[in-house]
Design a protein around this motif. Structure first.
Motif, PDB file in Angstrom:
ATOM      1  N   GLU A  22      94.192  43.181 -18.131  1.00  0.00           N
ATOM      2  CA  GLU A  22      95.104  42.309 -18.858  1.00  0.00           C
ATOM      3  C   GLU A  22      96.496  42.667 -18.349  1.00  0.00           C
ATOM      4  O   GLU A  22      97.012  43.749 -18.632  1.00  0.00           O
ATOM      5  CB  GLU A  22      94.977  42.503 -20.363  1.00  0.00           C
ATOM      6  N   GLY A  23      97.076  41.769 -17.564  1.00  0.00           N
ATOM      7  CA  GLY A  23      98.238  42.162 -16.778  1.00  0.00           C
ATOM      8  C   GLY A  23      97.775  43.206 -15.780  1.00  0.00           C
ATOM      9  O   GLY A  23      96.697  43.097 -15.214  1.00  0.00           O
ATOM     10  N   GLU A  24      98.531  44.239 -15.579  1.00  0.00           N
ATOM     11  CA  GLU A  24      98.147  45.274 -14.622  1.00  0.00           C
ATOM     12  C   GLU A  24      97.505  46.475 -15.313  1.00  0.00           C
ATOM     13  O   GLU A  24      97.331  47.529 -14.700  1.00  0.00           O
ATOM     14  CB  GLU A  24      99.364  45.696 -13.793  1.00  0.00           C
ATOM     15  N   LYS A  25      97.111  46.289 -16.582  1.00  0.00           N
ATOM     16  CA  LYS A  25      96.451  47.372 -17.308  1.00  0.00           C
ATOM     17  C   LYS A  25      94.951  47.120 -17.371  1.00  0.00           C
ATOM     18  O   LYS A  25      94.501  46.053 -17.802  1.00  0.00           O
ATOM     19  CB  LYS A  25      97.012  47.474 -18.735  1.00  0.00           C
ATOM     20  N   ALA A  26      94.161  48.107 -16.937  1.00  0.00           N
ATOM     21  CA  ALA A  26      92.703  47.997 -16.988  1.00  0.00           C
ATOM     22  C   ALA A  26      92.236  48.218 -18.431  1.00  0.00           C
ATOM     23  O   ALA A  26      92.547  49.244 -19.033  1.00  0.00           O
ATOM     24  CB  ALA A  26      92.059  49.013 -16.071  1.00  0.00           C
ATOM     25  N   VAL A  27      91.515  47.248 -18.971  1.00  0.00           N
ATOM     26  CA  VAL A  27      90.981  47.384 -20.327  1.00  0.00           C
ATOM     27  C   VAL A  27      89.500  47.709 -20.302  1.00  0.00           C
ATOM     28  O   VAL A  27      88.903  48.064 -21.320  1.00  0.00           O
ATOM     29  CB  VAL A  27      91.231  46.099 -21.143  1.00  0.00           C
ATOM     30  N   PHE A  28      88.883  47.581 -19.125  1.00  0.00           N
ATOM     31  CA  PHE A  28      87.467  47.920 -18.958  1.00  0.00           C
ATOM     32  C   PHE A  28      87.212  48.177 -17.479  1.00  0.00           C
ATOM     33  O   PHE A  28      87.716  47.466 -16.611  1.00  0.00           O
ATOM     34  CB  PHE A  28      86.573  46.771 -19.437  1.00  0.00           C
ATOM     35  N   SER A  29      86.460  49.221 -17.178  1.00  0.00           N
ATOM     36  CA  SER A  29      86.057  49.464 -15.796  1.00  0.00           C
ATOM     37  C   SER A  29      84.688  50.131 -15.780  1.00  0.00           C
ATOM     38  O   SER A  29      84.330  50.876 -16.709  1.00  0.00           O
ATOM     39  CB  SER A  29      87.079  50.340 -15.064  1.00  0.00           C
ATOM     40  N   LYS A  30      83.951  49.860 -14.735  1.00  0.00           N
ATOM     41  CA  LYS A  30      82.594  50.389 -14.636  1.00  0.00           C
ATOM     42  C   LYS A  30      82.164  50.423 -13.177  1.00  0.00           C
ATOM     43  O   LYS A  30      82.466  49.503 -12.412  1.00  0.00           O
ATOM     44  CB  LYS A  30      81.633  49.492 -15.431  1.00  0.00           C
ATOM     45  N   ASN A  31      81.486  51.482 -12.803  1.00  0.00           N
ATOM     46  CA  ASN A  31      80.857  51.552 -11.485  1.00  0.00           C
ATOM     47  C   ASN A  31      79.376  51.255 -11.694  1.00  0.00           C
ATOM     48  O   ASN A  31      78.625  52.114 -12.152  1.00  0.00           O
ATOM     49  CB  ASN A  31      81.067  52.930 -10.864  1.00  0.00           C
ATOM     50  N   VAL A  32      78.981  50.034 -11.388  1.00  0.00           N
ATOM     51  CA  VAL A  32      77.613  49.582 -11.649  1.00  0.00           C
ATOM     52  C   VAL A  32      76.698  50.104 -10.541  1.00  0.00           C
ATOM     53  O   VAL A  32      76.818  49.686  -9.382  1.00  0.00           O
ATOM     54  CB  VAL A  32      77.533  48.040 -11.713  1.00  0.00           C
ATOM     55  N   SER A  33      75.807  51.011 -10.890  1.00  0.00           N
ATOM     56  CA  SER A  33      74.898  51.588  -9.894  1.00  0.00           C
ATOM     57  C   SER A  33      73.720  50.654  -9.644  1.00  0.00           C
ATOM     58  O   SER A  33      73.203  50.012 -10.565  1.00  0.00           O
ATOM     59  CB  SER A  33      74.387  52.947 -10.373  1.00  0.00           C
ATOM     60  N   HIS A  34      73.306  50.603  -8.384  1.00  0.00           N
ATOM     61  CA  HIS A  34      72.167  49.777  -7.991  1.00  0.00           C
ATOM     62  C   HIS A  34      71.063  50.652  -7.427  1.00  0.00           C
ATOM     63  O   HIS A  34      71.338  51.628  -6.718  1.00  0.00           O
ATOM     64  CB  HIS A  34      72.585  48.743  -6.950  1.00  0.00           C
ATOM     65  N   ASP A  35      69.830  50.303  -7.738  1.00  0.00           N
ATOM     66  CA  ASP A  35      68.681  51.058  -7.268  1.00  0.00           C
ATOM     67  C   ASP A  35      68.521  50.883  -5.754  1.00  0.00           C
ATOM     68  O   ASP A  35      68.379  49.760  -5.263  1.00  0.00           O
ATOM     69  CB  ASP A  35      67.427  50.586  -8.002  1.00  0.00           C
ATOM     70  N   ALA A  36      68.544  52.005  -5.027  1.00  0.00           N
ATOM     71  CA  ALA A  36      68.472  51.938  -3.561  1.00  0.00           C
ATOM     72  C   ALA A  36      67.164  51.318  -3.086  1.00  0.00           C
ATOM     73  O   ALA A  36      67.137  50.590  -2.084  1.00  0.00           O
ATOM     74  CB  ALA A  36      68.636  53.336  -2.977  1.00  0.00           C
ATOM     75  N   VAL A  37      66.086  51.588  -3.806  1.00  0.00           N
ATOM     76  CA  VAL A  37      64.788  51.013  -3.428  1.00  0.00           C
ATOM     77  C   VAL A  37      64.819  49.498  -3.594  1.00  0.00           C
ATOM     78  O   VAL A  37      64.339  48.744  -2.736  1.00  0.00           O
ATOM     79  CB  VAL A  37      63.655  51.635  -4.272  1.00  0.00           C
TER      80      VAL A  37
END
Length: 368
Positions: A22-37
């Motif tokens: 929201e503007g330049e402020k992060a209100v949510f962040s996540k590193n979504v991991s994916h299954d390598a297989v």
């Protein structure tokens, strides 16, 4: 002040970084991991599109986030022809090149595809910001001692540009009015000369150039490398891996973790200290070369990237480089912030979005 809602997307090999601003402020962040297989089941990178999109939407739902009302979807991008820096509105030609990975096969190419799809479903603009394809080198910086082998810009363009812009704001100046040497020191190391808003020269982080890094070999004596290639001891893949995956600290010390190297040094490992000092020395040496590129007119030397949190590295580089210009510490990476900030500059009318034409800014020199 309009606090634009911006959703940023940065796909990597086995994860996708997402963040809501929201503007330049992060209100949510996540590193979504994916299954390598699961990822290995897809023949082409673009085939991962539905899977990654579904995972992103699932994470947003679980976090109580919605893409409704997002003004812009901003992605890292990749796989494009070499282009000048800036914010590019995603159009058909850009999407076409992203889908096929026109210049490189990398999951980052999914960023533009995801941003475009979300914009189509939820409204809002779709952008890529300073993708890895940015190339602003001067012609003279491209020439090597072998005709047909030329230097191209392969650097941390997104973070490098953002650092330059942020530094300018802190000093009440425009990035386009400054001469900077920015040293991105992380898993890869890029040391870049920024001349009035353009990255006119740097080391190539992908092809073996400049300082060695945690996983990368850096510049090498070419004749010795040729000898290794024809020794029969290594496959072509193994030699290529030594350039970007198993070189540098990994080859010498069997780790890519700078913190682990620090522990070795604390325990009295003299070889670990020699190698770490050599990496720092090479960073400083390359920065000195970039000062020459800028004819000595340097407003600041800026240290960024994860390893710039290390006081030992920072102190050593200050000792080497403080005679050039003031040293500024801006440790860490600001890629997600850069994606949001670029989109916001366009939405606020402070920067015009560019159109991707598919025509490279540089496509070799004409025949002699």
């Amino acid at each position: 002040m309009n606090l634009y809602k911006v959703f940023t997307i940065n796909p990597g090999s086995t994860s996708t970084k997402i963040a809501m601003f929201e503007g330049e402020k992060a209100v949510f962040s996540k590193n979504v991991s994916h299954d390598a297989v699961k990822l290995s089941e897809f023949k082409e990178i673009s085939d991962q599109f539905d899977y990654r999109k579904e995972m992103i939407l699932k994470e947003l739902e679980e976090a109580g986030q919605t893409l409704e009302g997002v003004a812009a979807f901003s992605a890292r991008g990749g796989g494009l022809v070499n282009i000048e820096g800036g914010v590019y509105e995603i159009g058909e030609k850009l999407l076409e090149h992203a889908r096929i990975g026109y210049t490189v096969k990398h999951p980052a190419t999914l960023g533009a595809q995801l941003a475009d799809a979300f914009a189509g479903e939820y409204g809002g603009k779709a952008f890529v910001v300073n993708p890895p394809d940015v190339d602003e080198f001067t012609d003279v910086a491209r020439v090597t001692g072998l005709k047909g082998i030329y230097r191209e810009s392969r650097i941390h363009a997104l973070n490098q540009k953002e650092i330059g812009i942020r530094f300018g704001k802190k000093r009440g100046k425009r990035y386009e009015d400054l001469n900077l040497i920015i040293c991105h020191i992380g898993g890869g190391i890029s040391v870049t000369a920024h001349e009035k808003g353009r990255m006119v020269d740097s080391n190539d982080i992908a092809n073996g150039d400049g300082p060695m890094a945690p996983t990368r070999c850096g510049q090498l004596p070419v004749k010795d490398v040729i000898g290794m290639c024809f020794s029969g001891k290594y496959t072509e893949k193994e030699m290529r891996d030594k350039v970007t995956k198993t070189g540098g600290l990994v080859d010498h010390l069997h780790t890519s973790d700078a913190r682990a190297v620090e522990e070795m040094m604390k325990k009295g490992d003299h070889y670990a200290k020699l190698i770490y000092d050599a990496m720092i020395y090479q960073i400083g040496k390359t920065a000195g070369a970039m000062a020459a590129v800028l004819h000595g007119k340097v407003d600041a030397v800026i240290l960024t990237g994860g390893i710039s949190y290390d006081p030992y590295v920072v102190g050593s580089l200050k000792e080497m480089l403080s005679f050039l210009a003031p040293i500024e510490e801006m440790a860490g990476e600001f890629e997600m912030e850069a994606l949001a900030a670029g989109a916001i500059r366009v939405l606020e009318g402070k920067e015009a979005a560019k159109t991707y034409t598919g025509e490279p800014v540089w496509n070799g020199f004409p025949p002699a």
